[in-house]
Scaffold this motif. Sequence first.
Motif, PDB file in Angstrom:
ATOM      1  N   ASP A 256       0.807  -1.225   0.000  1.00 53.53           N
ATOM      2  CA  ASP A 256       0.000   0.000   0.000  1.00 53.53           C
ATOM      3  C   ASP A 256       0.845   1.283   0.000  1.00 53.53           C
ATOM      4  OD1 ASP A 256       1.047  -0.357   2.474  1.00 53.53           O
ATOM      5  OD2 ASP A 256      -0.822   0.001   3.589  1.00 53.53           O
ATOM      6  N   LEU A 257       2.146   1.152  -0.234  1.00 50.22           N
ATOM      7  CA  LEU A 257       3.000   2.345  -0.286  1.00 50.22           C
ATOM      8  C   LEU A 257       2.722   3.145  -1.551  1.00 50.22           C
ATOM      9  CD1 LEU A 257       6.547   1.117   0.855  1.00 50.22           C
ATOM     10  CD2 LEU A 257       4.906   2.457   2.170  1.00 50.22           C
ATOM     11  N   ASP A 258       2.798   4.492  -1.424  1.00 46.99           N
ATOM     12  CA  ASP A 258       2.664   5.307  -2.639  1.00 46.99           C
ATOM     13  C   ASP A 258       3.986   5.307  -3.398  1.00 46.99           C
ATOM     14  OD1 ASP A 258       4.397   7.182  -1.441  1.00 46.99           O
ATOM     15  OD2 ASP A 258       2.720   8.219  -0.491  1.00 46.99           O
ATOM     16  N   LEU A 259       3.970   5.826  -4.602  1.00 45.56           N
ATOM     17  CA  LEU A 259       5.143   5.792  -5.482  1.00 45.56           C
ATOM     18  C   LEU A 259       6.335   6.518  -4.880  1.00 45.56           C
ATOM     19  CD1 LEU A 259       6.392   5.042  -8.201  1.00 45.56           C
ATOM     20  CD2 LEU A 259       5.413   7.142  -9.161  1.00 45.56           C
ATOM     21  N   LEU A 260       6.097   7.661  -4.259  1.00 48.52           N
ATOM     22  CA  LEU A 260       7.180   8.456  -3.674  1.00 48.52           C
ATOM     23  C   LEU A 260       7.886   7.687  -2.558  1.00 48.52           C
ATOM     24  CD1 LEU A 260       8.714  11.112  -3.526  1.00 48.52           C
ATOM     25  CD2 LEU A 260       6.958  11.976  -1.959  1.00 48.52           C
TER      26      LEU A 260
END
Length: 301
Positions: A256-260
Amino acid sequence: MDQLKYDNLKLGEKGAILSIAAYILLSSLKLFIGYTADSEALKADGLNNATDIVASIAVLIGLRLSQRPADRDHTYGHWKAEGIASLVASFIMMAVGLQVLYEAVGAIFEGRKDSPDLVAAYTGFFCAAVMYLVYRYNKKLAEKIRSQALMAAAKDNISDAWVSIGTVIGIIGSQFGLPWMDPLTAVIVGFLICKTAWDIFRDTTHHLTDGYDEKKIDLYKETVLAVKGVEGVKDIRARSYGSNTSVDIILFVEADLDLLRAHEISTRVENELKLVHDISYVHVHVEPSIENEAIQNNREL
């Protein structure tokens, strides 16, 4: 980083030039004394050093070519020119080693009654001492700049020192009523030349075909797993480009980590490998840890 490596290659030229100068001096001395003192072993040793001149020139050319920057045809640079130079050096050494063996075996079958002049032994001992000093210099420099070609030259240097010691033993032994020991020593010299050539060929082809030390890869993996945010390592590979190391990694991170955030973890992994293991190039690909869990479940089943 690249500029430092290019500067190191230029520094490595000093070792190659030192080897060339030493081999020119010693081969001339050995061949002259070998013929005047009638020593087959010293002549064989002199021929060995004569070929080392060509091999060292090949190493020097390889170091020069490796300094060329990347271009359209060589997007990764010209670093592998070092390995090609080492390969050429091994071919030259093997050819000479076989020639020395051929002539030495012929001398044994012909037989000889006279022993060579003892000055040949003194010459051999002096040359061994010189080559040992050259070896120490080149080995230290090769380790400092991590040069495959210069390390190959250093191995050749110490091999030549031992060959000269063997030559001395053979010549001295022939003084005790055993004249056949001189050509027999020449045969041993020939075998040592061939062995050194094979060792350099084996190590060089291992690098040129993208072979890499598995223990080092395991160390890289441990470093990566210790980086915060890394859930696992799916795959890790490494290969050499001359004195450079390139590593490709596939990481598992939280799904669930965002791209950044995933990019920050990749950057930390890249920086850590460069800092801890002096890696030149790191390519990181990130995948969700859900896949890692699926893999682990399949293994348990």
